[in-house]
Design an enzyme around this catalytic site. Structure first.
Site, PDB file in Angstrom:
ATOM      1  N   SER A 144       8.049 -11.200 -31.719  1.00 29.62           N
ATOM      2  CA  SER A 144       6.650 -11.294 -32.104  1.00 29.62           C
ATOM      3  C   SER A 144       5.752 -11.063 -30.890  1.00 29.62           C
ATOM      4  O   SER A 144       6.028 -11.556 -29.804  1.00 29.62           O
ATOM      5  CB  SER A 144       6.340 -12.667 -32.708  1.00 29.62           C
ATOM      6  OG  SER A 144       4.969 -12.769 -33.031  1.00 29.62           O
ATOM      7  N   LYS A 163      11.840 -15.703 -37.764  1.00 28.43           N
ATOM      8  CA  LYS A 163      10.756 -14.718 -37.642  1.00 28.43           C
ATOM      9  C   LYS A 163      10.040 -14.516 -38.974  1.00 28.43           C
ATOM     10  O   LYS A 163       8.812 -14.356 -39.019  1.00 28.43           O
ATOM     11  CB  LYS A 163      11.319 -13.378 -37.148  1.00 28.43           C
ATOM     12  CG  LYS A 163      10.278 -12.251 -37.024  1.00 28.43           C
ATOM     13  CD  LYS A 163       9.101 -12.644 -36.131  1.00 28.43           C
ATOM     14  CE  LYS A 163       8.263 -11.450 -35.672  1.00 28.43           C
ATOM     15  NZ  LYS A 163       7.724 -10.627 -36.750  1.00 28.43           N
ATOM     16  N   HIS A 211       7.763 -17.425 -39.378  1.00 31.09           N
ATOM     17  CA  HIS A 211       6.661 -17.200 -38.432  1.00 31.09           C
ATOM     18  C   HIS A 211       5.606 -16.312 -39.075  1.00 31.09           C
ATOM     19  O   HIS A 211       4.400 -16.609 -39.032  1.00 31.09           O
ATOM     20  CB  HIS A 211       7.205 -16.551 -37.156  1.00 31.09           C
ATOM     21  CG  HIS A 211       6.173 -15.920 -36.267  1.00 31.09           C
ATOM     22  ND1 HIS A 211       5.565 -14.713 -36.574  1.00 31.09           N
ATOM     23  CD2 HIS A 211       5.638 -16.312 -35.085  1.00 31.09           C
ATOM     24  CE1 HIS A 211       4.705 -14.392 -35.627  1.00 31.09           C
ATOM     25  NE2 HIS A 211       4.730 -15.342 -34.705  1.00 31.09           N
ATOM     26  N   ASN A 212       6.045 -15.214 -39.689  1.00 30.77           N
ATOM     27  CA  ASN A 212       5.103 -14.288 -40.307  1.00 30.77           C
ATOM     28  C   ASN A 212       4.410 -14.919 -41.511  1.00 30.77           C
ATOM     29  O   ASN A 212       3.234 -14.647 -41.778  1.00 30.77           O
ATOM     30  CB  ASN A 212       5.814 -13.001 -40.720  1.00 30.77           C
ATOM     31  CG  ASN A 212       6.149 -12.123 -39.532  1.00 30.77           C
ATOM     32  OD1 ASN A 212       6.146 -12.577 -38.391  1.00 30.77           O
ATOM     33  ND2 ASN A 212       6.461 -10.870 -39.783  1.00 30.77           N
ATOM     34  N   GLU A 220       1.712 -16.965 -40.208  1.00 29.74           N
ATOM     35  CA  GLU A 220       0.654 -16.038 -39.790  1.00 29.74           C
ATOM     36  C   GLU A 220      -0.209 -15.633 -40.980  1.00 29.74           C
ATOM     37  O   GLU A 220      -1.449 -15.605 -40.884  1.00 29.74           O
ATOM     38  CB  GLU A 220       1.281 -14.806 -39.145  1.00 29.74           C
ATOM     39  CG  GLU A 220       0.304 -13.750 -38.697  1.00 29.74           C
ATOM     40  CD  GLU A 220       1.017 -12.499 -38.186  1.00 29.74           C
ATOM     41  OE1 GLU A 220       0.373 -11.426 -38.205  1.00 29.74           O
ATOM     42  OE2 GLU A 220       2.187 -12.585 -37.800  1.00 29.74           O
TER      43      GLU A 220
END
Length: 457
Positions: free
Chosen positions: A127, A181, A184-185, A188
């Site tokens: 990232s 990940k 994480h997105n 976001e």
């Protein structure tokens, strides 16, 4: 002398990642079907220990054994295609590293398929975009621990640093890196939607001009809301369109695409039985935004309803919005962490949530000052084998004080029955705040969706 690290895919991300590696004195070699991209790497890497392969065989020949080869190509069938072309050239114990946004189920499948051929496979989340790839990203590796140990020094060298600590750590077994990940997105997505709705409230209800909005977000970024996303929101609001002189944000088409990671996060949460309402709503809002033609027709039919805003909360202070956004950020992180915890328990990933919060503090898109508090909250606890829905970042004292000061809330309910209160985070500063009645602006309703704050709790 042969190169230590190989990169297939020399687009913006792959080229910059390999240049970052070479700049740290680690020899690398790259390959791409596009000769122009190979030439650009050599041009930008002049004077560094970096080379290119003219074809796959030449690329492989320039790598030391056992080989460490990273792929930074679009997720999906292209990854399988590159692996299929690569495998005939590989030997036992060579390692393929997928650094794209692959779905974690694909990573799980590829690990098994390549293991049967004696070839190692890791999925790692990266990232930070182009800037992170070149100057330091947050890196989330998963797979066999001995594979990670082989490339740990390289990944630490090219990762972002916070307090001299590298923003990379071994996530866990199997597809753990890509799962982290993905979440994480998803976080976001949630944070970006919250910022969009905060902006909408400030512009349409508080009637703030862009100069005021820019100053406000700049001030917020200097406090507890300090984060990459708040920072770039402030910067965007400062820009003007060179052709019209209008604020740039007003000239941007109100439609957003998605690559799938947000949707995958929602799907995984449903599979694991973990509620993540803020992230789910953010995914839905992106889907709605993509239906521009439909929204245009509806807006034309109901023009007055679509452009007017309920002004009943026009006296709401900017400080109250800051408090609401801060609370919502905490709870969006909490939703993502809850999903990571449940998935780790049920899939035996072995995730360390404190380490995840630590490596997210720098380099990545969701980096923020708040993550240090989250890291500390998790550093005293571990992911248990038995799921415990009560374990959440909302439970430690510092977050309890911010989100749910019970005595204060009870007193407010007794004094003002029937009203819903947004509790002021008290850990960092004390500001007076007003109450919100049941009748609210739709934008505010969306802003607080998923915050789990009500008069009954």
């Amino acid at each position: 002398m042969k190169a230590h690290f190989g990169m297939i895919g020399l687009g913006t991300m792959g080229r910059n990642f390999l240049l970052n590696i070479a700049e740290h004195g680690i020899s690398g070699v790259g390959y791409d079907l596009d000769a122009g991209k190979r030439e650009l790497l050599l041009k930008e890497g002049a004077g560094m220990p970096v080379d290119v392969g003219s074809d796959l065989a030449d690329f492989i020949a320039k790598l030391e054994s056992p080989r460490n080869i990273m792929l930074l190509v679009p997720a999906g069938p292209i990854v399988d295609s590159v692996i299929a072309d690569l495998v005939p050239h590989l030997e036992k114990d060579d390692l393929i590293i997928d650094g794209g946004n692959s779905h974690f189920t694909d990573t799980d499948r590829r690990i098994a398929e390549l293991d049967s051929k004696g070839v190692g496979f890791m999925g790692i989340g990266v990232s930070g975009g182009e800037e992170g790839a070149r100057h330091g990203a947050s890196i989330m590796p998963g797979g066999r621990r001995d594979f990670y140990d082989r490339v740990e020094t390289t990944l630490q060298a090219v990762s972002a640093k916070v307090n001299n600590e590298p923003c990379v750590a071994y996530m866990g077994s199997g597809p753990a890196g890509h799962f982290v990940k993905m979440v994480h997105n998803g976080i976001e997505y949630g944070m970006m939607q919250l910022l969009a709705e905060t902006y909408d409230f400030m512009q349409r209800v508080l009637r703030m001009a862009n100069t005021e909005l820019h100053r406000t977000f700049t001030d917020w970024n200097g406090g507890e809301l300090n984060s990459f996303l708040v920072e770039i929101t402030s910067e965007v609001l400062r820009k003007t369109d060179p052709e019209t002189g209008n604020p740039l944000v007003a000239m941007i088409l109100d439609t957003a695409g998605q690559k799938g990671t947000g949707k995958w996060t929602s799907q995984a949460a449903m599979d694991h039985g973990v509620p993540i309402p803020t992230i789910d709503s953010a995914v839905s809002m992106r889907q709605i935004s993509a239906q521009k033609a439909v929204r245009t027709k509806v807006a034309a039919k109901y023009f007055g309803m679509s452009t007017s805003a309920d002004q009943s909360h026009s006296r709401t202070s900017v400080g109250e919005l800051e408090d609401a956004l801060f609370c919502a950020f905490i709870l969006t992180y909490a939703q993502g962490m809850s999903l990571l915890q449940r998935a780790s328990t049920e899939s035996n990933y072995g995730l360390d949530l404190a380490e995840i919060a630590r490596i997210w503090r720098g380099g990545c898109i969701i980096r923020s000052k708040l993550l240090e508090s989250i890291r500390k909250a998790y550093s005293t606890r571990s992911v248990t084998r038995k799921p415990d829905p009560r374990q959440n970042i909302r439970r430690p004292p510092q977050f309890t004080r911010q989100l749910a000061p019970q005595s204060r809330r009870r007193l407010q309910r007794e004094r003002h029955p029937g009203r819903v209160f947004l509790v002021r985070p008290r850990l960092f500063r004390r500001l007076p705040h007003r109450t919100f009645t049941g009748k609210s602006h739709p934008g505010a309703t969306r802003l607080f969706r998923g915050s789990h704050i009500s008069a009954d709790r």
